[in-house]
Design an enzyme around this catalytic site. Sequence first.
Site, PDB file in Angstrom:
ATOM      1  N   PHE A   3      -0.431  -1.253   0.703  1.00  0.00           N
ATOM      2  CA  PHE A   3       0.569  -0.182   0.852  1.00  0.00           C
ATOM      3  C   PHE A   3       0.207   0.785   1.980  1.00  0.00           C
ATOM      4  O   PHE A   3       1.074   1.491   2.488  1.00  0.00           O
ATOM      5  CB  PHE A   3       0.730   0.588  -0.472  1.00  0.00           C
ATOM      6  CG  PHE A   3      -0.263   1.691  -0.679  1.00  0.00           C
ATOM      7  CD1 PHE A   3      -1.505   1.444  -1.220  1.00  0.00           C
ATOM      8  CD2 PHE A   3       0.052   2.997  -0.325  1.00  0.00           C
ATOM      9  CE1 PHE A   3      -2.427   2.464  -1.410  1.00  0.00           C
ATOM     10  CE2 PHE A   3      -0.859   4.027  -0.509  1.00  0.00           C
ATOM     11  CZ  PHE A   3      -2.102   3.760  -1.050  1.00  0.00           C
ATOM     12  N   LYS A   4      -1.048   0.813   2.390  1.00  0.00           N
ATOM     13  CA  LYS A   4      -1.458   1.761   3.431  1.00  0.00           C
ATOM     14  C   LYS A   4      -0.724   1.506   4.750  1.00  0.00           C
ATOM     15  O   LYS A   4      -0.584   2.412   5.561  1.00  0.00           O
ATOM     16  CB  LYS A   4      -2.970   1.730   3.604  1.00  0.00           C
ATOM     17  CG  LYS A   4      -3.668   2.314   2.373  1.00  0.00           C
ATOM     18  CD  LYS A   4      -5.161   2.415   2.523  1.00  0.00           C
ATOM     19  CE  LYS A   4      -5.774   3.188   1.363  1.00  0.00           C
ATOM     20  NZ  LYS A   4      -5.974   2.335   0.160  1.00  0.00           N
TER      21      LYS A   4
END
Length: 463
Positions: free
Chosen positions: A109-110
């Site tokens: 998700f980063k």
Amino acid sequence: MKYQSTRGQIREIPFKQAVMMGLAEDGGLLLPESIPQLTPGDLDALSKLAYPELAFQVMSYFIEDIPAADLKSMIDRSYTSFTHPDITPVIHKDGVFILELFHGPTLAFKDVALQFLGNLFEYLLAESGEHMNILGATSGDTGSAAIYGVRGKKNINIFILHPSKKVSPVQELQMTTVTDANVFNLAIEGTFDDGQQIVKETFGDLDFKKKYALGAVNSINWARVLAQVVYYFYAWGQVRKQTGSQKVCFSIPTGNFGDIFAGYIAKRMGLPIEKLVLATNANNILSRFVNDGDYSIGAVHPTHSPSMDIQNASNLERYLFYLLKEDSTKLTAAMTQFSSTGKLSFTTEQIAEINEIFIAASVDNEQTLETIKKFHETTGYVLDPHTATGVKAGKDLSGGECPVICLATAHPAKFPDAVHQAIGKNPERPACLDGLESREKRCEIIAAKTDTVKSYLAQNALT
Ligand SMILES: *Cc1c(COP(=O)(O)O)cnc(C)c1O
């Protein structure tokens, strides 16, 4: 919108300056001076937008000093690197909704925030004619997402320290196979903590920091939180469409309190979030904070969800600022106490206030594997170990009153060993990992010494 530090010494700075500052110069974290309040009509309008449009609208509430067309083009470019047409699709499985945040280039998700931050840095540096040398330490996911965010960009070099042979093989290769000239992978002969310490000491040398225009990627940049606020709106819109329910709960695998804090901001903007479920692994400082008002550091235990093996959740300071009624004097005193004693405790009233919004559970290794196994048996869907902690906590705690949206923070192919242990076979590998093992690599092995890293930087930095 202007920004202020939680510690009260930095005030009224514009968004662009807040992004370049990263960590506030008074040691605090930057926050908007007020939180925009959306009406039900605004929410309706937002729920009809495709992801990049939505990102533009949500971010525009917080950004006044970048022309709309420039912001829009930066956002559009950031999300063309995602392989799913919905960017962050929401799927319904086994009574919960899975918000897949792993369709970016490094499968975690980063990427949602760091793809945007890379473009934003490049834009701001081109505008000011300056350059930046990013220095960061990683235990795995942040490093590759940051590298993919700035690879090949003008006026930026990036130096990422990872502990030699202590990140997963996929994580290591995702970093070392990026051979762009502005990317420097340093495998230190030490641990992640050694890497963090080196970074801290290097930033602590203010002359060095200034001379080499050091930029931080681990430091908790407001732009990262802001980019993450978007998908809470997106998921809410999707789930409302499917269920007709106005209210939702989110369950969030948590390490540094960054992702879940973005959910808190969305809630404060008026998004009808009933509860934010906070899931930790055995490193349970945050679930103790929510359940018992006990925020005290313990030893770091390695787990199947290494990106959550964190004891000091640097972003919690942002929430504490609101819990302490935006009183920077009290907040500063609390943070000073925490850094000297490693411990903060909270009153019964404060715990009740925390629990109006957050509920929490700690999920151990065994429960993590069990959750992956059961979910796979029931649905055929493979959870990564981080996501599994959130699914377990979300199912156990949400009480069934509103739809539960579980944030899927990584693709299972990043953690094949744990997945194999749980379901007896390897997860499917997405195309972006094809041939990863045979690609050209670029990485220097160096001693875990601050002076060694500094002289490496001095030789290779943009000046
Ligand atoms: C970084 C990370 C987390 C933790 O996110 P925070 O914002 O630090 O709470 C969870 N899962 C994965 C896969 C991560 O990479």
